[in-house]
Design an enzyme around this catalytic site. Sequence first.
Site, short mmCIF file in Angstrom:
data_model
loop_
_atom_site.label_atom_id
_atom_site.label_comp_id
_atom_site.label_asym_id
_atom_site.label_seq_id
_atom_site.Cartn_x
_atom_site.Cartn_y
_atom_site.Cartn_z
N SER A 146 22.37 -25.51 -58.69
CA SER A 146 22.57 -24.15 -58.58
C SER A 146 23.08 -23.73 -60.04
O SER A 146 23.64 -24.71 -60.90
CB SER A 146 23.93 -24.02 -57.75
OG SER A 146 24.73 -22.73 -57.81
N LYS A 200 27.86 -29.63 -56.86
CA LYS A 200 26.66 -29.69 -57.50
C LYS A 200 26.66 -30.38 -59.00
O LYS A 200 25.45 -31.22 -59.10
CB LYS A 200 26.07 -28.29 -57.57
CG LYS A 200 26.05 -27.75 -56.33
CD LYS A 200 24.85 -28.39 -55.55
CE LYS A 200 24.35 -27.29 -54.48
NZ LYS A 200 23.41 -27.92 -53.66
N TYR A 221 32.86 -26.12 -54.88
CA TYR A 221 31.33 -26.08 -54.62
C TYR A 221 30.37 -26.37 -55.90
O TYR A 221 29.66 -27.26 -55.77
CB TYR A 221 30.80 -24.75 -53.98
CG TYR A 221 29.31 -24.56 -54.06
CD1 TYR A 221 28.57 -25.31 -53.22
CD2 TYR A 221 28.96 -23.52 -54.86
CE1 TYR A 221 27.28 -25.08 -53.22
CE2 TYR A 221 27.35 -23.41 -54.96
CZ TYR A 221 26.54 -24.08 -54.08
OH TYR A 221 25.17 -23.95 -54.17
#
Length: 336
Positions: A124, A152, A148
Amino acid sequence: MEVLVTGGTGYIGSHTVVELLNKGHKVLIADNLSNSSKTVINRIEEITENQVTPYFIDLVNKEDLDQVFKQNKIDAVIHFAGYKAVGESVEKPLKYYKNNLESTLNLCEVMENNGVYNLIFSSSATVYGKPDSFPIKESFSTKAYNPYGRSKLMIEEILTDLSSSNDKWNISLLRYFNPVGAHKSGKIGEDPNGIPNNLMPYITQVAVGKLKELKIFGDNYNTIDGTGVRDYIHVVDLAKGHLKAIEKIDANNGMEIYNLGTGHGYSVKQVIDAFEKASGKQIKYSIVDRRPGDISTSYADSSKAFNQLGWKAEKDIHDMCRDAWNWQEMNPNGYE
């Protein structure tokens, strides 16, 4: 090739499976359906007129995952599976770290034990944090601002170490910007649980009457109209990027990082305007406070993907809005 797609019934995963099948690849799906539906399998097969082999398992269960590899001759894995809601990750960080890291570690161990070394990871643009300049290049420093994004980034670091430890590994880290839109058939699209976390499904649910109004988080950014600017990419363009990465990874090229975006940013208000023109619907909205950690602008430099993979985004904001509305209008309650 025989490709295992983890999280293959999810939003990006399902569109990627369609593109893989249309190109003649054999596809297996591993998904625990925590944020998707079995209905997606039927829709994929209707669109492609091809069969997909689903395994409804959780990657946290290493034994179940190992059986998938034992029963098939997998050539490559595209790894989408993982929790992805930024807001929830802030509220429940341990849930995100445990699931996203453990599932990836299990996957890599099982792959290595079964002699499979080709991996494409769904990363991302959040790993760039708050860049000082734009467009964002793969060489920029990384720093995530929520669990989050940090999960990643941690996985990227794990895969980097893994690649360095064994030159058999061929790994592509694909850093997505903001996927929107849906398949032109209207059979598959974005179907979030509960209140959407992303802009486009929120807009489409307002348009279809499921939600009263859109909340815009801040209108005092240093942008064209004060609202946040993001690089929105059609999910089908994004899916095709995975096809290009599969072709490249089969050539044994070690580890590479690619941005997948359009290279052009649109503000929230510009997206609303484009959607209203594409759908004929008026979107009611209100301005609320900024969200902590949000940045004013983010858009990609995807020239590396063009130069090395021969990939670039082809669909524009009108296509994105038209296809998103087509999906929502045809499926007002999602897959239910």
